[in-house]
Design a protein around this motif. Sequence first.
Motif, PDB file in Angstrom:
ATOM      1  N   ALA A   1       0.851  -1.197   0.000  1.00 38.72           N
ATOM      2  CA  ALA A   1       0.000   0.000   0.000  1.00 38.72           C
ATOM      3  C   ALA A   1       0.883   1.242   0.000  1.00 38.72           C
ATOM      4  O   ALA A   1       1.852   1.331   0.768  1.00 38.72           O
TER       5      ALA A   1
ATOM      6  N   MET B   1       0.760   4.943   0.929  1.00 35.60           N
ATOM      7  CA  MET B   1      -0.078   5.871   1.676  1.00 35.60           C
ATOM      8  C   MET B   1       0.789   6.760   2.571  1.00 35.60           C
ATOM      9  O   MET B   1       1.954   6.463   2.840  1.00 35.60           O
TER      10      MET B   1
ATOM     11  N   PRO C   1      -4.901  -0.175   8.195  1.00 31.94           N
ATOM     12  CA  PRO C   1      -3.994   0.894   7.756  1.00 31.94           C
ATOM     13  C   PRO C   1      -3.161   1.506   8.878  1.00 31.94           C
ATOM     14  O   PRO C   1      -2.062   1.999   8.625  1.00 31.94           O
TER      15      PRO C   1
ATOM     16  N   THR D   1      -4.020   9.382   3.404  1.00 33.11           N
ATOM     17  CA  THR D   1      -4.237   9.423   1.952  1.00 33.11           C
ATOM     18  C   THR D   1      -3.636   8.157   1.354  1.00 33.11           C
ATOM     19  O   THR D   1      -2.423   7.926   1.436  1.00 33.11           O
ATOM     20  N   LEU D   2      -4.514   7.349   0.771  1.00 36.81           N
ATOM     21  CA  LEU D   2      -4.113   6.087   0.164  1.00 36.81           C
ATOM     22  C   LEU D   2      -3.995   6.289  -1.346  1.00 36.81           C
ATOM     23  O   LEU D   2      -4.984   6.590  -2.015  1.00 36.81           O
ATOM     24  N   SER D   3      -2.759   6.148  -1.877  1.00 38.80           N
ATOM     25  CA  SER D   3      -2.515   6.442  -3.291  1.00 38.80           C
ATOM     26  C   SER D   3      -2.602   5.211  -4.188  1.00 38.80           C
ATOM     27  O   SER D   3      -2.885   5.347  -5.380  1.00 38.80           O
TER      28      SER D   3
ATOM     29  N   VAL E   1      -2.943   0.525  -4.016  1.00 40.53           N
ATOM     30  CA  VAL E   1      -2.848  -0.774  -3.356  1.00 40.53           C
ATOM     31  C   VAL E   1      -2.598  -1.816  -4.448  1.00 40.53           C
ATOM     32  O   VAL E   1      -3.251  -1.794  -5.492  1.00 40.53           O
TER      33      VAL E   1
ATOM     34  N   TYR F   1      -7.860   6.107  -7.285  1.00 39.27           N
ATOM     35  CA  TYR F   1      -6.970   6.680  -6.268  1.00 39.27           C
ATOM     36  C   TYR F   1      -6.560   8.081  -6.692  1.00 39.27           C
ATOM     37  O   TYR F   1      -6.602   8.423  -7.875  1.00 39.27           O
ATOM     38  N   PRO F   2      -6.170   8.925  -5.712  1.00 37.57           N
ATOM     39  CA  PRO F   2      -6.051   8.644  -4.280  1.00 37.57           C
ATOM     40  C   PRO F   2      -7.379   8.797  -3.550  1.00 37.57           C
ATOM     41  O   PRO F   2      -8.277   9.510  -4.022  1.00 37.57           O
TER      42      PRO F   2
END
Length: 614
Positions: free
Chosen positions: A38, A40, A93, A102-104, A106, A141-142
């Motif tokens: 991931a 992030m 997370p 902020t998840l950019s 996976v 994403y994000p």
Amino acid sequence: MPETYRTKPLISFLLFVALFCAIYVGLVALGNGTFFEAHMRVADGRELNPRIYYRTADRPFSQEMSSAAILEAGWYSMPVRAKHPVVQYRFDPDIKKGRKITLSAVRIRRVSWWKEYVWTVSPDTYEKVDQIEPSTFSNRYPVTFTTTGYDAKIYLHPPQSKPLVKHRIDVEKVFWALFFTLATLFFLQIYRQRSSEESFWAKTILYTLFLGFILFQARYDLTHVRYSYPPDEGAHYRYAMEMHYAPALVPDFTKMHHYLTHPPLYYIIIAQAFDPNRSQLENVRAMRQVTFAIFALSVLLLLMMGYEAKWGIVGHFVFLSFLASIPMFTYLGGSLSNDNLALLAGTLFLVGLKRLLPDAKTCDASACVLIVLGGLLGFFAKLTVAILIFFALLYFVLYRLLKRAPLHLARWQWFLLAVAAVPVLYYQLDISLTYHSLIPTYDKTHPKAFLHSPFYVPPEMRLHLSLKAWFGRMLHYIQGGWFGIHSHHSFGHATWWGVWGSIFLHALAVLGLFLPCPKEEKDRSLCLLGKVGLLAFFSVETVQFFFSYKAHLKNGYLGGLQPRYLLPFMVSFAILSAFVVEKLKRFFIWNVVVLAATFHALYGSFFYFLLFYR
């Protein structure tokens, strides 16, 4: 010719190849596996603590079926060690409440020998979330969310889409396999030839500790020094990227988007780690790791060279401390720079040349191969190391002429030289005919861009320095670029007193030029190698001084004095300083002074860097 004379080198070579293949396959096998990753971050830049849980058809979520994350190049990577196919993942997370994340991206990545399969996980495929706001995400994403509890989690099934398949050439593991093969064979050799258990283990432990210390320094720089801080790292990266898309023995330098005009070998090697589907930071990290492996192999060869000397423990300590106390040596080992391949080339050449000293009548197979390989790598790595090798060969020939000791080459050795000369002549003729110059300098490849670059100063703005002032500027560059870190983010000592210990060790090496070498053959060959290497070092430094001054008068440029170009022959200082220390070791006060200087040299490099570098 006796049968054993012919078969022994062949058996040694076959043993080397077999061990290398076994280690390489083992290293590749260690990299196999499945990884949940991931990309992030949080607004405050702090590190997160994610964890992945996974279940199979017969095993539920549990602590045993989970993995913590390792942060690499912005990606939190968590190995999946399930023996059976995973039917569901649970991604946590972070373990803290109120974290705005902020998840950019996976992805699930599976490495299987020389192939890599990558599945991208879209946010709209998440099954459900718990203790996370908002509870639904868009399809791209994000995505940004906040953890509302201490057990935030995201559930998802393995993706069913087709993966992106990439064929891998893990060039980094090639160099590490060479490293471990040489280390293993060398240890077996010295263990079999040991004369005293106590001295053998004392010296072996000392060299192992310094090997680890030097590699730790370079590894620390690899992971902690920001991209583009090391010298020309951005240009090195762009050159490698261009070699990934269009590799060539003779690149078209006029079409390149950087100012480097070095031969392409180093960039072709590190370009094997480039992946257009990764971010720039990931690619830089991967290329740095290849460079680090090249550096590690060079360090091992240098230490093997010193280990065979018959010095006392203080002499060996001085030799090792010298290598560990030149800041740019390890700093470049953790960055993108063709200086690392130049270092390997110079080291291979010196190892081979040592076997011809003091007065070998013939060139044995290993010496010839190492000298030719070092010269070939040097030519296609960097001009400076090729000139260093040229001067070293010149002084070697002069020494043999003075001693009236000719060197006889067999037919196959002349054939080897002829084969090595083919790519050199091809490259040089192409460059000479295309750019009407021995090297494709920036003013020849990009004449218009050159006039607007830092390498050219308009006549009305030039500051013409006298030869004496230029020498003072060279001393300034030596202080910053040899006894400190000279790059786009330089760091060093304010005065010469900050590096007095290192200067003392250098002065000992210069003194060693004028002292006789020991009579024992192995020590004599190493001592003569140090003298030949140091004479070549000073010769190239003199050439560099006058050529850079000529460029200053012509174009007004105030740079060009880079001591790091001479690092491939740095070991010559270490060898001669150790011999001088060994000659005077019977004086107690002398040993105290030497140890004080050595400890100060070590403190003034890496430890000083740790305390004050920002």
